[in-house]
Design a protein around this motif. Structure first.
Motif, mmCIF file in Angstrom:
data_model
loop_
_atom_site.group_PDB
_atom_site.id
_atom_site.type_symbol
_atom_site.label_atom_id
_atom_site.label_comp_id
_atom_site.label_asym_id
_atom_site.label_seq_id
_atom_site.Cartn_x
_atom_site.Cartn_y
_atom_site.Cartn_z
ATOM 1 N N HIS A 254 38.678 -47.232 55.048
ATOM 2 C CA HIS A 254 37.677 -47.471 56.090
ATOM 3 C C HIS A 254 36.635 -46.356 56.197
ATOM 4 C CE1 HIS A 254 40.857 -50.271 57.442
ATOM 5 N NE2 HIS A 254 39.892 -50.914 58.072
ATOM 6 N N ILE A 255 36.600 -45.440 55.244
ATOM 7 C CA ILE A 255 35.689 -44.293 55.368
ATOM 8 C C ILE A 255 34.212 -44.682 55.391
ATOM 9 C CG2 ILE A 255 34.840 -42.253 54.111
ATOM 10 C CD1 ILE A 255 37.816 -41.608 53.513
ATOM 11 N N PRO A 256 33.707 -45.591 54.561
ATOM 12 C CA PRO A 256 32.283 -45.952 54.696
ATOM 13 C C PRO A 256 31.985 -46.390 56.132
ATOM 14 C CG PRO A 256 33.168 -46.839 52.657
ATOM 15 C CD PRO A 256 34.340 -46.301 53.427
ATOM 16 N N VAL A 257 30.920 -45.875 56.693
ATOM 17 C CA VAL A 257 30.655 -46.067 58.123
ATOM 18 C C VAL A 257 30.635 -47.544 58.538
ATOM 19 C CG1 VAL A 257 28.966 -45.694 59.967
ATOM 20 C CG2 VAL A 257 29.565 -43.819 58.412
ATOM 21 N N PRO A 258 30.062 -48.468 57.763
ATOM 22 C CA PRO A 258 30.048 -49.872 58.217
ATOM 23 C C PRO A 258 31.392 -50.590 58.122
ATOM 24 C CG PRO A 258 28.281 -49.430 56.633
ATOM 25 C CD PRO A 258 29.241 -48.299 56.552
ATOM 26 N N TYR A 259 32.395 -49.960 57.530
ATOM 27 C CA TYR A 259 33.703 -50.605 57.371
ATOM 28 C C TYR A 259 34.464 -50.480 58.689
ATOM 29 C CZ TYR A 259 33.197 -51.035 52.260
ATOM 30 O OH TYR A 259 32.784 -51.369 50.985
ATOM 31 N N ALA B 297 32.363 -34.286 57.981
ATOM 32 C CA ALA B 297 31.970 -33.863 56.640
ATOM 33 C C ALA B 297 31.291 -32.497 56.680
ATOM 34 C CB ALA B 297 31.052 -34.905 56.018
ATOM 35 N N ASP B 298 30.456 -32.282 57.696
ATOM 36 C CA ASP B 298 29.740 -30.999 57.813
ATOM 37 C C ASP B 298 30.686 -29.826 58.028
ATOM 38 O OD1 ASP B 298 27.305 -32.290 57.556
ATOM 39 O OD2 ASP B 298 26.848 -32.264 59.709
ATOM 40 N N LYS C 205 25.384 -42.169 48.521
ATOM 41 C CA LYS C 205 25.705 -43.481 49.084
ATOM 42 C C LYS C 205 26.187 -43.401 50.528
ATOM 43 C CE LYS C 205 26.883 -45.673 44.667
ATOM 44 N NZ LYS C 205 27.933 -46.397 43.907
ATOM 45 N N GLY C 206 26.211 -42.193 51.074
ATOM 46 C CA GLY C 206 26.703 -42.013 52.435
ATOM 47 C C GLY C 206 28.012 -41.246 52.439
ATOM 48 N N ILE C 207 28.721 -41.291 53.553
ATOM 49 C CA ILE C 207 30.005 -40.600 53.678
ATOM 50 C C ILE C 207 31.038 -41.290 52.798
ATOM 51 C CG2 ILE C 207 31.885 -39.972 55.239
ATOM 52 C CD1 ILE C 207 29.414 -38.413 55.883
ATOM 53 N N ARG C 208 31.750 -40.473 52.011
ATOM 54 C CA ARG C 208 32.779 -41.015 51.145
ATOM 55 C C ARG C 208 34.002 -40.094 51.155
ATOM 56 N NH1 ARG C 208 29.971 -44.742 51.663
ATOM 57 N NH2 ARG C 208 29.143 -46.200 50.087
ATOM 58 N N LEU C 209 35.098 -40.585 50.603
ATOM 59 C CA LEU C 209 36.320 -39.810 50.487
ATOM 60 C C LEU C 209 36.099 -38.581 49.621
ATOM 61 C CD1 LEU C 209 39.461 -39.622 50.892
ATOM 62 C CD2 LEU C 209 39.646 -40.909 48.741
#
Length: 294
Positions: free
Chosen positions: A227-232, A255-256, A279-283
């Motif tokens: 569920h890490i991608p924000v829209p998930y 992440a920061d 692609k955005g926030i990822r694992l």
């Protein structure tokens, strides 16, 4: 927004029992062709789910965060959730030298049955219910308590009276002061708390600073590493657009600042870190608890 550093503490993951949930419900509008890569479904479209609590040994306090489903519901009820594995609160506590009567505080991130069902048990005569941790205070917040005890139709099946009312009737119910929210730097239990409203009203996410790292108990803001991608976002969330904004803000901060994310519902990954990508926030990485805290 850094939580207070505690001077002496031990942390332990407490496995309360695994189960399964519908993959489509767990990922909402995300297509199965995407989520099935990280959370493979069985022939019934069910995916593996954990109910992983966290035990904090902090001075004279022994604080248990969430308690799983418990075992007092009917076989018909449990039949919907395909329980698997051999975990239980008692076995997990015994493994590290504790007993449920040692628990001084039970902190509930929210009052859905899979997070607080283990807080209440049958009495010895099997004629009614009683707190499962007889020496503990039971912590929620007043806003969420009102939300849970007067539920909307969407959440009514998740807020079970037998899980809730015995806490109040016993006199063991306590409320966290959330007036300084949405982030409480130091709660009554010593750790920081982030309030989020997308999944349910006033869910509480503990922030624990320990051995120079900030560990965040993710509850239902981040159920699994998939569920890490924000829209998930889960189909269970009552206010998905609020979840979207809350999750985006939190994940950026995580992440920061390299937060370690403790995942209550990921049956195969205990802790993860995340990173910024094109692609955005990822694992970033996954860890066992012992790899981070030994």
């Amino acid at each position: 927004m850094q939580p207070t550093q505690n001077t002496w503490m031990n942390l332990y993951p407490i496995e309360t029992g695994n189960f399964k949930l519908d993959g489509g419900a767990m990922f909402g509008v995300v297509p199965k062709s995407l989520w099935n890569r990280t959370n493979p479904a069985d022939s019934n479209n069910m995916i593996d789910i954990a109910a992983r609590s966290l035990l904090i040994e902090d001075g004279n306090r022994l604080i248990l965060i969430d308690t799983g489903m418990g075992d007092k519901q009917s076989e018909k009820f449990f039949g919907y959730y395909y329980r698997w594995g051999n975990y239980s609160i008692d076995a997990s506590l015994k493994k590290i030298g504790f007993h449920r009567d040692d628990i001084t505080d039970v902190f509930m991130t929210h009052l859905h049955f899979d997070h607080c069902g283990g807080s209440v048990q049958w009495n010895e005569e099997h004629t009614g219910y009683e707190p499962a941790f007889k020496n503990a205070g039971y912590w929620t917040n007043k806003d969420h308590w009102e939300w849970a005890t007067n539920p909307n139709l969407r959440e009514k099946a998740s807020f079970l009276k037998e899980n809730l009312l015995p806490m109040e009737e016993s006199g063991q119910l306590k409320f966290i002061d959330i007036s300084s929210g949405p982030y409480i730097a130091k709660s009554e239990l010593g750790f920081g708390i982030l309030l989020v409203d997308g999944h349910t009203d006033k869910q509480m996410l503990p922030h624990i600073t320990y051995n120079g790292r900030t560990l965040v108990f993710m509850a239902d803001l981040l159920p699994t590493a998939g569920h890490i991608p924000v829209p998930y976002i889960m189909g269970y969330d009552t206010r998905p657009l609020i979840t979207l904004s809350e999750k985006a803000a939190f994940m950026k901060r995580a992440a920061d600042t390299n937060f370690y994310l403790f995942m209550e519902h990921d049956a195969h990954n205990e802790i993860c870190t995340i990173k910024h990508t094109e692609k955005g926030i990822r694992l970033d990485k996954t860890y066992t608890f012992n790899e981070v805290y030994t």
